[in-house]
Enzyme design. Structure first.
Site, PDB file in Angstrom:
ATOM      1  N   ASP A  88       0.857  -1.170   0.000  1.00 42.48           N
ATOM      2  CA  ASP A  88       0.000   0.000   0.000  1.00 42.48           C
ATOM      3  C   ASP A  88       0.905   1.236   0.000  1.00 42.48           C
ATOM      4  OD1 ASP A  88      -2.283   1.698   0.451  1.00 42.48           O
ATOM      5  OD2 ASP A  88      -1.764   1.707   2.594  1.00 42.48           O
TER       6      ASP A  88
ATOM      7  N   ASP B 267      -2.317  -0.038   5.731  1.00 40.56           N
ATOM      8  CA  ASP B 267      -2.745   0.541   7.011  1.00 40.56           C
ATOM      9  C   ASP B 267      -4.260   0.612   7.181  1.00 40.56           C
ATOM     10  OD1 ASP B 267      -2.609   2.590   4.895  1.00 40.56           O
ATOM     11  OD2 ASP B 267      -3.414   3.905   6.454  1.00 40.56           O
TER      12      ASP B 267
HETATM   13 MG   LIG Z   1      -3.039   3.273   2.976  1.00 43.99          MG
END
Ligand SMILES: [Mg+2]
Length: 270
Positions: A34, A216
């Site tokens: 990510d 996250d």
């Molecule tokens: Mg992210």
């Protein structure tokens, strides 16, 4: 162990801080990363992020060391990812998996599976043998219609088109059959980061490697589940409670250390 304030005592929700750090990156990893909140700290505005050249250089070196099996998996679109990480050139999935560009592609949004043109051509050949049948090319989707087929042949044509579509589905990872009124369609599943990672894992250079995914946010959860299902390494960045991830790093600086990105010093300004 710290409990997140919203965790109910009746519904055990593992505190993220209890998760162990990830092991060292395996040499045979398929590495999915990510971007915002993982590789890059959040900026006040999305267009104000700072991409350190040392990060791009390290990702490029990792990409080479992993035989190309590194992909950015982001909510941003591919064009923005390319601009942010230039001069690096990375395999990527954008828009949380709706856009996907496979290894070696240089185009903008190579979303369609490699087999789709072949399936379309085979479909065109098939309908040519069934009077009244029609192939509708929707780009990423293909619809096969038999409404115009003369009545005595309708059932046989419908059966032939359905059988064709069912077989074609086996060549189109991430696709599903969408039956309709005198039509059957091959179309992409609703995409998420998990489906993007699973599609990458069906293709070289990712196939057969140990999937590793760090992210996250809530939109990263399908990615964690996909990686867990393949015996891989899922890494939550931050301290969000209740994640499917099995490992944790506290912040982007820790992600950089894990990936071996050299720290910025006053002597080596970025
Ligand atoms: Mg992210």
């Amino acid at each position: 162990m710290r409990q997140s304030p919203e965790a109910s005592p009746l519904i055990p929700s593992p505190a993220a801080t209890a998760l162990p750090p990830p092991p060292a990156l395996p040499a045979n990893a398929a590495l999915f990363l990510d971007v915002d909140g993982c590789l890059l700290p959040f900026a006040p505005r999305p267009d104000a992020v700072d991409v350190p050249p040392a990060l791009v250089a390290r990702l490029t070196a990792l990409q080479r060391a992993l035989g190309g099996a590194l992909a950015l998996v982001s909510g941003r679109n591919l064009a923005t990812l390319d601009a942010l990480f230039a001069p690096g050139a990375f395999t990527a999935a954008g828009l949380h998996g709706v856009e996907r560009r496979r290894a070696g592609d240089t185009g903008g949004t190579g979303v369609v599976p490699a087999a789709l043109p072949k399936v379309r051509d085979a479909g065109l050949a098939l309908i040519a043998t069934h009077p009244g049948a029609l192939l509708e090319d929707k780009g990423a989707a293909i619809a096969l219609h038999w409404r115009m087929t003369p009545e005595p042949h309708k059932d046989a044509t419908a059966a032939a088109l359905r059988a064709f579509a069912e077989h074609a589905l086996t060549q189109l990872p991430g696709y599903q059959l969408q039956p309709g009124d005198h039509v059957i369609e091959l179309r992409p599943h609703h995409a998420d980061k998990g489906s993007a990672i699973l599609a990458f894992l069906e293709e070289p250079p990712f196939a057969g490697r140990v999937p590793v995914f760090a992210g996250d946010d809530l939109t990263d959860e399908p990615g964690f589940s996909a990686v867990n299902a393949h015996g891989g390494i899922s890494v939550l960045v931050g301290d969000r409670a209740g994640s499917a991830a099995r490992h944790r790093l506290p912040d982007t600086a820790a992600v950089h250390r894990w990936l071996g990105v050299p720290e910025r010093t006053p002597e080596t300004p970025a």
